[in-house]
Design a protein around this motif. Structure first.
Motif, PDB file in Angstrom:
ATOM      1  N   UNK A 169       0.839  -1.186   0.000  1.00  0.00           N
ATOM      2  CA  UNK A 169       0.000   0.000   0.000  1.00  0.00           C
ATOM      3  C   UNK A 169       0.881   1.244   0.000  1.00  0.00           C
ATOM      4  N   UNK A 170       0.751   2.067  -1.027  1.00  0.00           N
ATOM      5  CA  UNK A 170       1.601   3.227  -1.259  1.00  0.00           C
ATOM      6  C   UNK A 170       0.891   4.496  -0.795  1.00  0.00           C
ATOM      7  N   UNK A 171       1.569   5.283   0.057  1.00  0.00           N
ATOM      8  CA  UNK A 171       0.965   6.480   0.655  1.00  0.00           C
ATOM      9  C   UNK A 171       1.154   7.744  -0.173  1.00  0.00           C
ATOM     10  N   UNK A 172       1.862   7.662  -1.290  1.00  0.00           N
ATOM     11  CA  UNK A 172       2.135   8.868  -2.072  1.00  0.00           C
ATOM     12  C   UNK A 172       0.881   9.347  -2.818  1.00  0.00           C
ATOM     13  N   UNK A 173       0.975  10.530  -3.378  1.00  0.00           N
ATOM     14  CA  UNK A 173      -0.137  11.078  -4.146  1.00  0.00           C
ATOM     15  C   UNK A 173      -0.410  10.219  -5.373  1.00  0.00           C
ATOM     16  N   UNK A 174      -1.608  10.346  -5.925  1.00  0.00           N
ATOM     17  CA  UNK A 174      -1.962   9.566  -7.115  1.00  0.00           C
ATOM     18  C   UNK A 174      -1.023   9.887  -8.281  1.00  0.00           C
ATOM     19  N   UNK A 175      -0.650  11.146  -8.435  1.00  0.00           N
ATOM     20  CA  UNK A 175       0.219  11.533  -9.547  1.00  0.00           C
ATOM     21  C   UNK A 175       1.611  10.933  -9.412  1.00  0.00           C
ATOM     22  N   UNK A 176       2.122  10.872  -8.195  1.00  0.00           N
ATOM     23  CA  UNK A 176       3.419  10.229  -7.968  1.00  0.00           C
ATOM     24  C   UNK A 176       3.308   8.717  -8.188  1.00  0.00           C
ATOM     25  N   UNK A 177       2.211   8.153  -7.741  1.00  0.00           N
ATOM     26  CA  UNK A 177       2.004   6.704  -7.854  1.00  0.00           C
ATOM     27  C   UNK A 177       1.919   6.271  -9.315  1.00  0.00           C
ATOM     28  N   UNK A 178       1.176   6.991 -10.131  1.00  0.00           N
ATOM     29  CA  UNK A 178       1.015   6.617 -11.533  1.00  0.00           C
ATOM     30  C   UNK A 178       2.237   6.955 -12.373  1.00  0.00           C
ATOM     31  N   UNK A 179       3.078   7.855 -11.884  1.00  0.00           N
ATOM     32  CA  UNK A 179       4.233   8.295 -12.651  1.00  0.00           C
ATOM     33  C   UNK A 179       3.953   9.535 -13.475  1.00  0.00           C
TER      34      UNK A 179
END
Length: 279
Positions: A169-179
């Protein structure tokens, strides 16, 4: 002492001989704020300042890896935190860094540790007293203990790619998560660990900065398709907001592990990039 305490509760406990209050604010110097200076300007009476930027393994290039047990115990003793202390943490960081301090204290053997709901912001908004300068507490023995079960390494995370034994489970923002948004660290790829799910840590808080509770908190995890009955390991950019997710899980009566290297390690590794198919 509950894991999450109110400002009213803390105000009623001020002055208790076993109570230790800790400002665990961590900030990026590039943001133009100085956590230590802000602490000296105004803090909850009796609070000491925990420097999370220094409380790490300085023998690695990774930003926030756990320090040795000996270093941690020494720093806690110098802050007056030790055996028998009830420790209440707060912060004024946009990353809610009290959760990282909470996780570290529990990892190294502290038992009675809580976070102040709403932190210093709520405390001051209610017109409660603050103090300036530094607080001096006498050294107190801290019996350190550290197991490895609550921490995940790069090798363990790579093996989990095939085993799927733990939800990531990744806590970063959606934009960081998707690249969509590039990583701010040099030579670090954008994207996420294959198979991981995204729950931005900001989703665990109400608009006023207090923690979601009960069903509202449970729904935040459900919205990220997290099965609370299966093992979970959290990750983020450097291991800070991953601890925020762990605290949220704790409020729901669940425990998890934290990948301490997080994306700063995974995203900079040639091996993981190859395994991801350069994704």
């Amino acid at each position: 002492m509950d894991a999450l305490v109110t400002t009213q509760w803390l105000a009623s406990e001020l002055g208790a001989s076993d109570l230790r209050i800790v400002d665990a604010t961590y900030l990026d110097a590039a943001g133009g704020r100085d956590a230590s200076a802000e602490y000296e300007q105004a803090h909850i009476p009796g609070a000491v300042f925990m420097n999370l930027g220094e409380l790490r393994d300085t023998d690695t290039d990774l930003p926030m890896m756990l320090p040795s047990a000996e270093k941690f115990a020494s720093r806690m003793q110098s802050l007056g935190l030790g055996d028998g202390s009830r420790i209440v943490l707060y912060d004024t960081s946009p990353w809610h860094t009290a959760a990282r301090a909470w996780w570290m204290l529990r990892h190294f053997g502290a038992h009675d540790v809580a976070i102040l709901d709403g932190g210093l912001t709520k405390w001051r908004a209610e017109g409660r007293e603050t103090a300036a300068g530094k607080e001096q507490l006498r050294h107190r023995h801290f019996t350190v203990w550290a197991g490895a079960e609550g921490v995940r390494t790069l090798d363990q995370m790579q093996r989990n790619l095939s085993s799927g034994g733990e939800q990531v489970l990744d806590a970063r923002s959606a934009a960081r998560f998707t690249g969509e948004e590039p990583d701010p660290r040099p030579a670090t790829h954008a994207g996420h660990i294959p198979g991981s799910k995204n729950l931005p840590y900001t989703e665990l808080f109400e608009a006023d900065g207090t923690w979601k509770r009960g069903e509202a908190l449970r729904q935040a995890f459900a919205a990220a398709s997290v099965d609370l009955d299966r093992p979970i390991v959290t990750t983020c950019g450097s291991g800070i907001t991953a601890a925020t997710l762990l605290f949220g899980l704790h409020l729901l009566g669940k425990d998890g592990a934290l990948y301490d290297g997080s994306w700063s390690e995974w995203g900079a590794s040639r091996d993981t990039h190859k395994a991801m198919g350069a994704a």
